[in-house]
Design an enzyme around this catalytic site. Structure first.
Site, PDB file in Angstrom:
ATOM      1  N   GLU A  59       0.782  -1.235   0.000  1.00 43.99           N
ATOM      2  CA  GLU A  59       0.000   0.000   0.000  1.00 43.99           C
ATOM      3  C   GLU A  59       0.815   1.287   0.000  1.00 43.99           C
ATOM      4  OE1 GLU A  59      -2.804  -0.061   3.228  1.00 43.99           O
ATOM      5  OE2 GLU A  59      -3.918  -1.736   2.396  1.00 43.99           O
TER       6      GLU A  59
ATOM      7  N   GLU B  95      -5.156  -8.643   1.138  1.00 47.42           N
ATOM      8  CA  GLU B  95      -5.742  -8.341   2.452  1.00 47.42           C
ATOM      9  C   GLU B  95      -7.231  -8.124   2.290  1.00 47.42           C
ATOM     10  OE1 GLU B  95      -4.179  -5.004   4.680  1.00 47.42           O
ATOM     11  OE2 GLU B  95      -2.117  -5.593   4.246  1.00 47.42           O
TER      12      GLU B  95
HETATM   13  C1  GBH Z   1      -4.163  -2.028   5.795  1.00 48.67           C
HETATM   14  O1  GBH Z   1      -4.391  -0.684   5.549  1.00 48.67           O
HETATM   15  C2  GBH Z   1      -2.734  -2.244   6.191  1.00 48.67           C
HETATM   16  O2  GBH Z   1      -1.990  -2.811   5.123  1.00 48.67           O
HETATM   17  C3  GBH Z   1      -2.574  -3.086   7.418  1.00 48.67           C
HETATM   18  O3  GBH Z   1      -1.260  -2.967   7.897  1.00 48.67           O
HETATM   19  C4  GBH Z   1      -3.607  -2.685   8.439  1.00 48.67           C
HETATM   20  O4  GBH Z   1      -3.404  -3.283   9.681  1.00 48.67           O
HETATM   21  C5  GBH Z   1      -4.952  -3.060   7.878  1.00 48.67           C
HETATM   22  O5  GBH Z   1      -5.152  -2.530   6.623  1.00 48.67           O
HETATM   23  C6  GBH Z   1      -6.112  -2.648   8.764  1.00 48.67           C
HETATM   24  O6  GBH Z   1      -6.162  -1.275   8.907  1.00 48.67           O
HETATM   25  O7  GBH Z   1     -13.079   5.186   6.583  1.00 48.67           O
HETATM   26  O8  GBH Z   1     -14.496   3.835   5.226  1.00 48.67           O
HETATM   27  O9  GBH Z   1     -13.149   5.533   4.200  1.00 48.67           O
HETATM   28  C7  GBH Z   1      -5.730  -0.384   5.259  1.00 48.67           C
HETATM   29  C8  GBH Z   1      -5.930   1.029   4.788  1.00 48.67           C
HETATM   30  C9  GBH Z   1      -7.167   2.992   5.111  1.00 48.67           C
HETATM   31  C10 GBH Z   1      -8.314   1.032   4.398  1.00 48.67           C
HETATM   32  C11 GBH Z   1      -8.446   3.584   5.608  1.00 48.67           C
HETATM   33  C12 GBH Z   1      -9.628   1.643   4.847  1.00 48.67           C
HETATM   34  C13 GBH Z   1     -10.691   3.828   5.415  1.00 48.67           C
HETATM   35  C14 GBH Z   1     -12.050   3.348   5.001  1.00 48.67           C
HETATM   36  N1  GBH Z   1      -7.218   1.547   5.154  1.00 48.67           N
HETATM   37  N2  GBH Z   1      -9.571   3.090   4.845  1.00 48.67           N
HETATM   38  S1  GBH Z   1     -13.275   4.555   5.268  1.00 48.67           S
END
Ligand code: GBH
Length: 452
Positions: free
Chosen positions: A156, A352
């Site tokens: 990511e 993931e």
């Molecule tokens: C991943 O990032 C990471 O790779 C991992 O390390 C982490 O532990 C895992 O996910 C869980 O967080 O508020 O509805 O707009 C995920 C990145 C960024 C995905 C924030 C969801 C917000 C959704 N995330 N995003 S929303």
């Protein structure tokens, strides 16, 4: 309770769980400091004031964790290799043992070479970091390559750029807004150089894990549609297209080529062919024209003056992290990518997918995973080539700025005693894997069902 049987997935499918080094390993004294060690030492950065100095102590308990995976019946494990640990004496020995243990248990290792824990003395704003990364990748590949078929370069870069360099809510805590773009470009360049290094080391199957989701306009009004398209560029297209097509969307290309940087030659490296395309999927995003009231991303207030605003997706359950549960967004994302990129899109692996929820009887997680697997199956039926699915995550772990307050594991970890306890979702996933194995062509090794 979930009752309908899961439809069969393709032969040879990779069924796995995902983790990352900084989130589970601990043993902080046996690695160089990373940007995350520095960041979490500053007060106020992590919600519960915690650090990952111990985390799940996986570094000392990896045998137990491999046994949990064997009991679950997965045939693959996506973990990350910590660059700052590899830089410390004996650091690679740990991954060597882990890979041996996985192979002995019949589980394929799928290492990710960078999952946000940059050595603290390095900086993605420096172009040279990409070259340093390729050197480190060569060292890891030389050591683990004899037993490792699948490699993932980066996790990511979109989130690492946005959260770490644009908004400053993740390490390294920089608040550069659009001036963070070079950090994204240098990560993508690092990806391309790493693909070359892995090929030189004889790697068979190489990919990247990008964070993606559909971007839905708040309405059919042109201003909302335009804002959603811009957000689509920043989250999806600017990370997919350099890798798949060797081009940046025009807006990003213009911002990057501000007279002093010529990205043309770099794009040739970034577009080095990959064998699979890793997608981390959590939820779609509802996007509208800029608003006066503050806008929030994943619980984080965004600065004023952005060319878009993020809106709630109404009428959906939300996870403990506040993210809406939208399984069909996964089908839409994958069929959309197939339509957009055609045969430039290699086979997809879901690297993931998962949700945060409390408790050992985690029915909400079962509901989430079950629905997303069915949504993934619909994408396969619609003709998208999908080769694997990894649940985030095996263990409750250090959830970055949320500390230990969010639990994503199939296995509960008591962070005081470090005791592991499989949750209801672990038993559910084990049963799904059993059924898939028992179907002809499911392509999963016969496995001893004893443990766990
Ligand atoms: C991943 O990032 C990471 O790779 C991992 O390390 C982490 O532990 C895992 O996910 C869980 O967080 O508020 O509805 O707009 C995920 C990145 C960024 C995905 C924030 C969801 C917000 C959704 N995330 N995003 S929303």
């Amino acid at each position: 309770m979930v009752t309908n049987p899961m439809p069969p997935f393709p032969a040879g499918f990779l069924w796995g769980v995902s983790t990352s080094a900084h989130q589970i390993e601990g043993a902080a004294e046996e690695r160089e400091p990373s940007v995350w060690d520095v960041f979490t030492a500053e007060p106020g950065r992590v919600r519960d004031g915690s650090t990952a100095a111990v985390a799940c102590d996986h570094y000392h308990r990896h045998r137990e964790d491999v046994a949990l995976m064997a009991g679950l019946g997965v045939n693959a494990y996506r973990f990350s290799v910590s660059w700052p640990r590899v830089n410390a004496p004996g650091g690679l020995d740990f991954y060597d043992r882990l890979v041996d243990d996985l192979c002995a248990a019949g589980i394929r290792p799928v290492p990710t070479l960078f999952h946000w824990d940059l050595p603290a003395r390095l900086d993605w704003l420096e172009r040279d970091t990409a070259a340093r990364f390729a050197e480190y990748v060569s060292v890891v590949a030389a050591r683990l390559g004899d037993r490792t078929q699948h490699w993932i370069t980066l996790n990511e870069p979109a989130e690492h750029t946005l959260l770490g360099h644009a908004l400053g809510v993740h390490a390294p805590g920089k608040r550069l807004l659009f001036d963070a773009l070079p950090a994204a470009h240098h990560q993508l360049l690092a990806h391309g150089l790493a693909v070359q290094a892995l090929r030189a080391a004889g790697a068979v199957s190489v990919g990247i894990a990008n964070s993606h989701g559909p971007t839905w306009p708040a309405s059919g009004e042109p201003a909302d549609v335009e804002a959603a398209e811009l957000y689509d560029v920043l989250l999806n297209r600017m990370f997919a297209e350099p890798v798949l097509l060797g081009t940046y969307p025009r807006l990003v290309g213009d911002l990057l080529s501000d007279g002093k940087r010529d990205v043309g030659a770099d794009l040739g490296v970034i577009a080095e062919p990959v064998d699979f395309y890793g997608v981390n999927y959590y939820a779609p995003t509802r996007v509208g024209a800029p608003q006066d009231t503050g806008t929030v991303f994943g619980g984080v207030p965004l600065p004023a003056g952005l060319p878009f605003s993020l809106r709630r997706i109404e009428g959906r359950p939300v996870t403990d992290s506040g993210w809406p549960v939208v399984p069909e967004g996964l089908t839409e994302l994958l069929t959309g990518f197939r339509d957009r990129y055609g045969d430039r899109l290699p086979p997809v692996v879901i690297t993931e997918n998962g949700c945060s929820c409390e408790g050992l009887d985690d029915q909400d997680r079962i509901t989430y995973l079950d629905a997303h697997l069915r949504a993934l199956h619909r994408a396969i039926e619609a003709g998208v080539e999908v080769r694997g699915y990894f649940v985030w995550s095996l263990l409750d772990n250090f959830e970055w700025a949320e500390g230990y307050a969010r639990r994503f594991g199939l296995v509960h970890v008591d962070h005081a005693t470090l005791t592991r306890t499989p949750k209801a979702s672990y038993a559910w996933f084990r049963q799904v894997l059993r059924e898939q194995r028992s179907r002809e062509g499911a392509g999963i090794r016969p496995h001893d069902e004893g443990a766990g």
